[in-house]
Motif scaffolding. Sequence first.
Motif, PDB file in Angstrom:
ATOM      1  N   TRP A 153       0.828  -1.202   0.000  1.00  0.00           N
ATOM      2  CA  TRP A 153       0.000   0.000   0.000  1.00  0.00           C
ATOM      3  C   TRP A 153       0.867   1.260   0.000  1.00  0.00           C
ATOM      4  CZ3 TRP A 153      -5.377  -0.239   0.064  1.00  0.00           C
ATOM      5  CH2 TRP A 153      -5.939  -1.482   0.357  1.00  0.00           C
ATOM      6  N   THR A 154       0.329   2.305  -0.569  1.00  0.00           N
ATOM      7  CA  THR A 154       0.977   3.614  -0.480  1.00  0.00           C
ATOM      8  C   THR A 154      -0.076   4.721  -0.561  1.00  0.00           C
ATOM      9  OG1 THR A 154       2.578   5.114  -1.480  1.00  0.00           O
ATOM     10  CG2 THR A 154       1.383   3.664  -2.975  1.00  0.00           C
ATOM     11  N   ASP A 155       0.234   5.827   0.066  1.00  0.00           N
ATOM     12  CA  ASP A 155      -0.654   6.999  -0.007  1.00  0.00           C
ATOM     13  C   ASP A 155      -0.153   8.049  -0.982  1.00  0.00           C
ATOM     14  OD1 ASP A 155      -2.716   6.355   1.830  1.00  0.00           O
ATOM     15  OD2 ASP A 155      -1.294   6.636   3.470  1.00  0.00           O
ATOM     16  N   TYR A 182      -0.705   0.201 -10.051  1.00  0.00           N
ATOM     17  CA  TYR A 182      -1.402   0.480  -8.797  1.00  0.00           C
ATOM     18  C   TYR A 182      -2.889   0.702  -9.041  1.00  0.00           C
ATOM     19  CZ  TYR A 182       3.206   1.207  -6.752  1.00  0.00           C
ATOM     20  OH  TYR A 182       4.498   1.031  -6.318  1.00  0.00           O
ATOM     21  N   GLY A 190      -4.625   2.577   2.979  1.00  0.00           N
ATOM     22  CA  GLY A 190      -3.852   3.365   2.035  1.00  0.00           C
ATOM     23  C   GLY A 190      -4.685   3.773   0.840  1.00  0.00           C
ATOM     24  N   HIS A 215      10.552   5.564  -1.919  1.00  0.00           N
ATOM     25  CA  HIS A 215       9.262   4.864  -1.790  1.00  0.00           C
ATOM     26  C   HIS A 215       9.231   4.128  -0.450  1.00  0.00           C
ATOM     27  CE1 HIS A 215       9.042   4.571  -6.492  1.00  0.00           C
ATOM     28  NE2 HIS A 215       8.838   5.801  -6.048  1.00  0.00           N
ATOM     29  N   TRP A 217       7.061   2.775   1.204  1.00  0.00           N
ATOM     30  CA  TRP A 217       6.172   1.615   1.301  1.00  0.00           C
ATOM     31  C   TRP A 217       6.839   0.327   0.775  1.00  0.00           C
ATOM     32  CZ3 TRP A 217       5.627   5.476  -2.355  1.00  0.00           C
ATOM     33  CH2 TRP A 217       5.740   5.096  -3.705  1.00  0.00           C
ATOM     34  N   GLU A 218       7.986   0.444   0.117  1.00  0.00           N
ATOM     35  CA  GLU A 218       8.675  -0.724  -0.415  1.00  0.00           C
ATOM     36  C   GLU A 218       9.477  -1.386   0.704  1.00  0.00           C
ATOM     37  OE1 GLU A 218      10.897   0.235  -3.905  1.00  0.00           O
ATOM     38  OE2 GLU A 218       9.148   0.963  -5.015  1.00  0.00           O
TER      39      GLU A 218
END
Length: 581
Positions: A153-155, A182, A190, A215, A217-218
Motif C-alpha cells: 500500500w501507499t498513499d 497500482y 492506504g 518509496h 512503502w517498499e
Amino acid sequence: MNKKTIIAAALASFMSFAAHAQVANNPQWLDNAIFYQIYPSSYMDSDGNGIGDLPGIVSKLDYIKSLGITAIWLNPVFESGWFDGGYDVIDFYKIDPRFGTNTDMVKLIDEAHRRGIKVCLDLVAGHTSDKSPWFRDCSTGDRNSRYADYYIWTDSISPKEQQKIVVRHQAANPASSTYGRYVEANAPRGKYYEKNFFECQPALNYGFANPDPAHPWEQPVDAPGPQAVRRELKNIIAFWFDKGIDGFRVDMASSLIKNDKGKKAVSKLWNEMRAWKDKHYPHCVFISEWSNPEQAIPAGFNVDFMMQFGLKGYGSLFFSRDTPWGKRGYKPENEKEYRFCYFDRDGKGSPKEFAENYERAYNATKSLGYIALPTANHDFQRPNIGTRNTPEQLKVAMTFFLTMPGVPFIYYGDEIGMKYQMDLPNKEGSNNRAGTRTPMQWTKGETAGFSSCTPAQLYLPVDTENGRITVEAQLKDPASLLHYTRRLTALRHQQAALRGNGEWTLLNKDGQNYPLVYQCSNQGETIVVAINPARFKTKAVIPHTGTLHKLLETGKTAVKQANTGDELRLDGFSAVVYKVE
C-alpha cells in the motif's frame, strides 16, 4: 596459495556441490512421468449445471490411466471470485463450491493414487482476490491485524507516476483493467495498492529486493510483513501436501519479489522453499511457470516449462503468424523474428531458434531438473488450429511432444485433436483464451457427453465436427490420434532412452530444416526420431551408428542404411521412431 585459502576454496567448492546436489534430488517418479493438464471447469460435469467438477474428474480417472498418464495437474480449484478463471483466489484452504468440497479433493487424490496417478494443484503464489478476507482485513488499516502487511500500500505517488501507472476503478466493471501497476482504493490502509494483473488481484507482499528510498512503502524481503507472507505460503503448501497432494505448479513463479533484477532474491526464496520441501515432503514436486529453465531449475524447481513466453523457441515451432499467438508482437520488418512456424504444412519454417535455445537450456539443467514442453495449456492455443487441422498433422506434432526429453504435459483434449475455437466470448477473464478452455468432448451430441445440461448452459461451446473429434469415435478407430497417442506414451514408458534425463542430440545438418532429426540416449539405449510436419516428401542423411529398428511411425517412411550414412526418407506429414541396435 596458503593453507587457509586452500581450505576456503575447498569449502566453497563443497558448498556449491552440496547446493547443486540438493537441487538435483528429484523424486524418482518424475523421470518417467507423463502429465495430463485438466482445466476443471471444462473436463467433466457430474451434476448437470454445465460446469465441470471434482467428482466428474474422478469418474474419468480410468480413461486418464488408459492414456499412459502418471500425473495430473489441475488449474486452480480453490475458492475464487471467478474473474480470472480461478486465478483470483479468495481462500487457499478451501475447494471452490463449484467443484465440490475438500472431502471431494481427498477422494480424488485417493482414487488417483489407487491407479498410480499423482495429483498436482495450481498455486497462485503472487496474489489473491480483492474479495479475500486477508485483503479486506488488511484494507481496514488495523496495524495490529495479522494481515496488516500482507499487501503493498501507499498513499503517495508522484504526478508522473499517477499519470502512467495508477488504475482507477470503473463503476461499470471495477475489476476489468490490466493496465498499470497500482489501483486507487482510498481504503483506510492506504490510497493505492499494487496489483499483479487485473485490478481485482492485489499483489501479496514478498518484499522488494532493492527498495527505493524514495518509496517508503517498499519493504525489504526480511521485513515482518514479507516474512509473514512466506510463512503463509509454506502453510498453504503443507496443508495440501498433508492431504496427499504430490506437488504444485506455481503461477507466475518468478514475479513474487518486486524490483528483483536478475531474479536473485526470488531464486533464493524458492531455494529455501525447496530445501524445506525436500526435508519434509521429498516425494513432492515444484513445477514453475517461469519459462526460463536456466533460472528456474537452479532456483529450486523440479520442472520448468518452455512455452509461449520467456525462453524463445516454442512459438517458432507452433504459432503460425495468422493465428492469435503468432500475431502477438510480430513485426515483419524485424528479420530476427520467425516468419513461418516449423509445424506448418507448407514447410517454410526453421527449427534453429528452438533447437539452439532448447539445447543450451537442456544441457545446463539436465543434471538438476526437467524441462517441460506442453502440447498446449489454458493460456495459449491448441495444436489443432488454422491449417494444422488433420489427424495426420497432429500425430506428427504429438510424436515430437512425447519423444523429447524432460517431462511431457498433454493438455486435456489434445489427445483427440480438440480444436482451438476462434472468436468465443470472454468467459471469466479468458478473453481469447476461451478457445482453448472449451469442454472435453467425450461423445457425439449437443453437449459432447460433458454434461447433461442444455447446450445453452454449457461453460463454453463444443465443436466435435459431427462427432469425429470425440473420445467415443476415436476409441472405435484403430488409426485415430487417440490410439496413436496411447502407443506413443507406452513407447515412452518402455524405452529408457525416452525417459526424462537422457542425452539429446540434434542430427540435422547445418541449413537443413526438414525433416527434424534427433537422437535420445540413456542407460545404453539409443533412439532416433525423424519428424516431417510439411506436406512434401523430404529426406536426411545421418551418421551410421547401428541397425535402425522401427518402433513406431505415422505416415510413410523408409530408411536406406550404409556404413557411410543412413538415409531417412519421409513422406509429407510423417514421423518415425527408430531404436539403434
